[in-house]
Design a protein around this motif. Structure first.
Motif, short mmCIF file in Angstrom:
data_model
loop_
_atom_site.label_atom_id
_atom_site.label_comp_id
_atom_site.label_asym_id
_atom_site.label_seq_id
_atom_site.Cartn_x
_atom_site.Cartn_y
_atom_site.Cartn_z
N SER A 148 -2.22 -7.74 -3.43
CA SER A 148 -2.57 -6.32 -3.26
C SER A 148 -1.34 -5.48 -2.95
N THR A 176 -0.54 -2.35 -3.26
CA THR A 176 -0.67 -1.05 -2.56
C THR A 176 -1.91 -0.97 -1.66
N VAL A 196 -6.37 -5.18 -11.44
CA VAL A 196 -6.33 -5.23 -12.90
C VAL A 196 -5.09 -4.48 -13.40
#
Ligand SMILES: Cc1cc2nc3c(=O)[nH]c(=O)nc-3n(C[C@H](O)[C@H](O)[C@H](O)COP(=O)(O)O)c2cc1C
Length: 255
Positions: A7, A9, A56
């Motif tokens: 992850s 951000t 994604v």
């Protein structure tokens, strides 16, 4: 239970935690976002559960995340693949993640596609996952918990079907590479946190564009707001993808 996430951000992590903590508040978190992630391979028994959340990129799972995920293996261990996208589409990403997990010893018992703020075009899905997402994802978690209970008491679950084309969409990266502006004071925060080591620790004002995956983490973590990406290119992307991104998409559960 384990909650693994890639992850850069933070949006994917937030979505993972909403679902994962509703399933098991004591779950162990695994951060796949740094080069040191899963330094020691992790082999999970049949009695464990793994939730994996990945953002994604171009309708696919970022290759680096899949590479790191290979260090976690299972033995017919129940898994919950989760893909998080910026309100355009997730295309083949959920199928790709599910297939990858099944190749390393996991059995997908549910899959989720959900939405978080677009990490490049922040005007799309701004502030998501929001309260409505949280409500829906918590409901999904309750249905997943029921299925996990059935599996634990010996029911063999039917294979799940998720959206996606097995001939995955080609992904060649995006032509947006952040750079340091004059405000950079070489503190090294971005270099230390770059998921792919594209920013030299001894010269953090530079970027190795051949390694950069355009994840935008350096921009998100810079204490000086010194890392930038071309405003013009972002504005053009926002215009080009307006039709695909503007209407609100809702989280989906495959179970
Ligand atoms: C390089 C790149 C490619 C992306 N491609 C897509 C995409 O194909 N579809 C989409 O809806 N969102 C796309 N996004 C948006 C991210 O999937 C979304 O913002 C995600 O929540 C980012 O996760 P993070 O906040 O954990 O970094 C892309 C973002 C980046 C950085």
């Amino acid at each position: 239970m384990y909650i693994a996430h890639f992850s850069p951000t933070g949006g994917t992590r937030r979505a993972a935690e909403i679902i994962g903590r509703a399933l098991d508040p004591q779950a162990t978190e695994i951060d796949l976002s740094t080069p040191k992630s899963v330094a020691t391979p992790l082999d999970l028994s049949h009695d464990e559960v793994l939730l994996v959340a990945i953002p994604v990129y171009g309708g696919r799972v970022p290759a680096i995340a899949l590479e790191r995920l290979k260090r976690i293996t299972g033995h017919d261990t129940p898994a919950i693949p989760v893909v998080v996208y910026g309100n355009r589409d997730y295309d083949d990403a959920l199928l790709e993640l599910k297939t990858a997990l099944e190749a390393t010893g996991f059995r997908s018992i549910a899959g989720v596609a959900c939405i978080a703020e677009h990490s490049i075009m922040r005007v799309y899905a701004t502030g998501r996952p929001d309260e409505a997402d949280k409500h829906l994802l918590t409901q999904f978690a309750a249905r997943i918990a029921d299925k996990l209970d059935a599996v634990k008491s010996g029911t063999v679950p039917a294979p799940i079907e998720v959206k996606g084309n097995p001939q995955y969409k080609p992904y060649n990266g995006v032509p947006l590479k952040p750079h340091a502006s004059r405000a950079c004071n070489r503190c090294g925060t971005c270099a230390a946190l770059c998921p792919v080591g594209a920013i030299p620790l001894d010269n953090p004002s530079k970027t190795d564009t051949s390694k950069c995956i355009s994840c935008m983490r350096c921009i998100a973590v810079c204490p000086q707001q010194a890392r930038k990406v071309s405003k013009l290119k972002v504005a053009l992307s926002i215009r080009m993808l307006k039709k695909a991104c503007e209407s609100r998409k809702e989280p989906e559960l495959f179970i």
